[in-house]
Motif scaffolding. Structure first.
Motif, PDB file in Angstrom:
ATOM      1  N   VAL A  55      50.055  -1.297 139.718  1.00 27.32           N
ATOM      2  CA  VAL A  55      49.369  -0.291 140.520  1.00 27.32           C
ATOM      3  C   VAL A  55      50.350   0.460 141.410  1.00 27.32           C
ATOM      4  O   VAL A  55      51.192  -0.154 142.066  1.00 27.32           O
ATOM      5  N   THR A  56      50.208   1.775 141.416  1.00 29.18           N
ATOM      6  CA  THR A  56      50.890   2.630 142.382  1.00 29.18           C
ATOM      7  C   THR A  56      49.816   3.242 143.264  1.00 29.18           C
ATOM      8  O   THR A  56      48.850   3.816 142.755  1.00 29.18           O
ATOM      9  N   THR A  57      49.978   3.114 144.575  1.00 27.28           N
ATOM     10  CA  THR A  57      49.016   3.657 145.530  1.00 27.28           C
ATOM     11  C   THR A  57      49.468   5.042 145.969  1.00 27.28           C
ATOM     12  O   THR A  57      50.638   5.234 146.324  1.00 27.28           O
ATOM     13  N   LEU A  58      48.541   5.987 145.931  1.00 26.69           N
ATOM     14  CA  LEU A  58      48.830   7.366 146.316  1.00 26.69           C
ATOM     15  C   LEU A  58      47.836   7.818 147.369  1.00 26.69           C
ATOM     16  O   LEU A  58      46.627   7.595 147.232  1.00 26.69           O
ATOM     17  N   GLY A  59      48.338   8.453 148.406  1.00 25.40           N
ATOM     18  CA  GLY A  59      47.471   9.024 149.421  1.00 25.40           C
ATOM     19  C   GLY A  59      46.738  10.236 148.873  1.00 25.40           C
ATOM     20  O   GLY A  59      47.085  10.758 147.807  1.00 25.40           O
ATOM     21  N   PRO A  60      45.731  10.712 149.590  1.00 18.84           N
ATOM     22  CA  PRO A  60      44.922  11.836 149.106  1.00 18.84           C
ATOM     23  C   PRO A  60      45.752  13.079 148.794  1.00 18.84           C
ATOM     24  O   PRO A  60      45.425  13.817 147.864  1.00 18.84           O
ATOM     25  N   GLU A  61      46.826  13.285 149.524  1.00 24.91           N
ATOM     26  CA  GLU A  61      47.659  14.462 149.309  1.00 24.91           C
ATOM     27  C   GLU A  61      48.699  14.265 148.211  1.00 24.91           C
ATOM     28  O   GLU A  61      49.373  15.211 147.811  1.00 24.91           O
ATOM     29  N   GLN A  62      48.825  13.049 147.688  1.00 33.14           N
ATOM     30  CA  GLN A  62      49.844  12.742 146.689  1.00 33.14           C
ATOM     31  C   GLN A  62      49.336  12.764 145.252  1.00 33.14           C
ATOM     32  O   GLN A  62      50.130  12.798 144.325  1.00 33.14           O
ATOM     33  N   VAL A  63      48.032  12.721 145.066  1.00 35.29           N
ATOM     34  CA  VAL A  63      47.487  12.660 143.710  1.00 35.29           C
ATOM     35  C   VAL A  63      47.747  13.989 143.005  1.00 35.29           C
ATOM     36  O   VAL A  63      47.552  15.062 143.586  1.00 35.29           O
ATOM     37  N   PRO A  64      48.221  13.947 141.757  1.00 31.63           N
ATOM     38  CA  PRO A  64      48.402  15.199 141.020  1.00 31.63           C
ATOM     39  C   PRO A  64      47.061  15.924 140.856  1.00 31.63           C
ATOM     40  O   PRO A  64      46.036  15.296 140.571  1.00 31.63           O
ATOM     41  N   VAL A  65      47.062  17.211 141.024  1.00 36.17           N
ATOM     42  CA  VAL A  65      45.850  18.018 140.928  1.00 36.17           C
ATOM     43  C   VAL A  65      45.181  17.807 139.569  1.00 36.17           C
ATOM     44  O   VAL A  65      43.957  17.705 139.481  1.00 36.17           O
ATOM     45  N   GLU A  66      45.983  17.737 138.505  1.00 30.59           N
ATOM     46  CA  GLU A  66      45.424  17.557 137.159  1.00 30.59           C
ATOM     47  C   GLU A  66      44.626  16.262 137.055  1.00 30.59           C
ATOM     48  O   GLU A  66      43.563  16.230 136.438  1.00 30.59           O
ATOM     49  N   ALA A  67      45.150  15.185 137.650  1.00 30.12           N
ATOM     50  CA  ALA A  67      44.449  13.895 137.603  1.00 30.12           C
ATOM     51  C   ALA A  67      43.163  13.954 138.418  1.00 30.12           C
ATOM     52  O   ALA A  67      42.108  13.494 137.958  1.00 30.12           O
ATOM     53  N   ALA A  68      43.228  14.522 139.611  1.00 29.96           N
ATOM     54  CA  ALA A  68      42.035  14.608 140.454  1.00 29.96           C
ATOM     55  C   ALA A  68      40.970  15.498 139.821  1.00 29.96           C
ATOM     56  O   ALA A  68      39.779  15.167 139.844  1.00 29.96           O
ATOM     57  N   ASP A  69      41.385  16.618 139.242  1.00 35.54           N
ATOM     58  CA  ASP A  69      40.433  17.507 138.575  1.00 35.54           C
ATOM     59  C   ASP A  69      39.774  16.819 137.383  1.00 35.54           C
ATOM     60  O   ASP A  69      38.559  16.919 137.183  1.00 35.54           O
TER      61      ASP A  69
END
Length: 155
Positions: free
Chosen positions: A89-103
């Motif tokens: 697991v890699t933990t990413l803050g809300p501002e670190q997630v790639p836009v493509e993954a979040a979309d």
């Protein structure tokens, strides 16, 4: 109910696992805290072809455990059609997630965690071990991935 179908070969099992990762929306997430106390919850997820993406509050037990341990066991299915995935697991803050993954997560699940506030963190899971089986006849050959490598490349 008992499965009367012959055991699937490795290539078919891998194909079935990948299909389920694309189609299913929720996955069981099993973690443990630093004292070894287990925790199990279902979460929505995205499979991007390489990683699974999860999102939950960093303040809840699952979020804390994922961030602290960097390891997880995920499970799909019921007891007669099992998929188990172990991962890093890699933990990413809300501002670190790639836009493509979040979309893509939003499109698949119908929920966009980016609108739920800064408490929600993203967890990118790289599968390292995958097992899949339909009941006892498929226990042999259930290990489809070891050390992050599929056991058979035909997919």
């Amino acid at each position: 109910m008992t499965n009367t179908q012959p055991p699937r070969d490795t290539a078919r099992r891998i194909q079935d696992v990948l299909g389920r990762l694309d189609e299913e929306q929720d996955i069981w997430v099993s973690t443990a805290d630093t004292a070894g106390e287990p925790y199990l919850v279902p979460l929505s997820f995205l499979w991007d072809g390489t990683h699974l993406w999860l999102c939950t509050r960093l303040s809840n037990p699952t979020g804390r455990n994922l961030a602290a341990n960097g390891r997880v066991r995920l499970a799909l299915g019921h007891t007669r059609d099992v998929v188990l995935l172990d991962g890093e697991v890699t933990t990413l803050g809300p501002e670190q997630v790639p836009v493509e993954a979040a979309d893509a997560f939003h499109k698949k699940t119908g929920w966009d965690p980016r609108g739920s506030g800064p408490a929600y963190h993203w967890f990118r899971v790289r599968p390292t071990e995958v097992q899949a089986w339909h009941e006892e006849p498929e226990l042999v050959g259930r290990h489809l991935m070891r050390d992050g490598v599929w056991t058979e490349t035909a997919r």
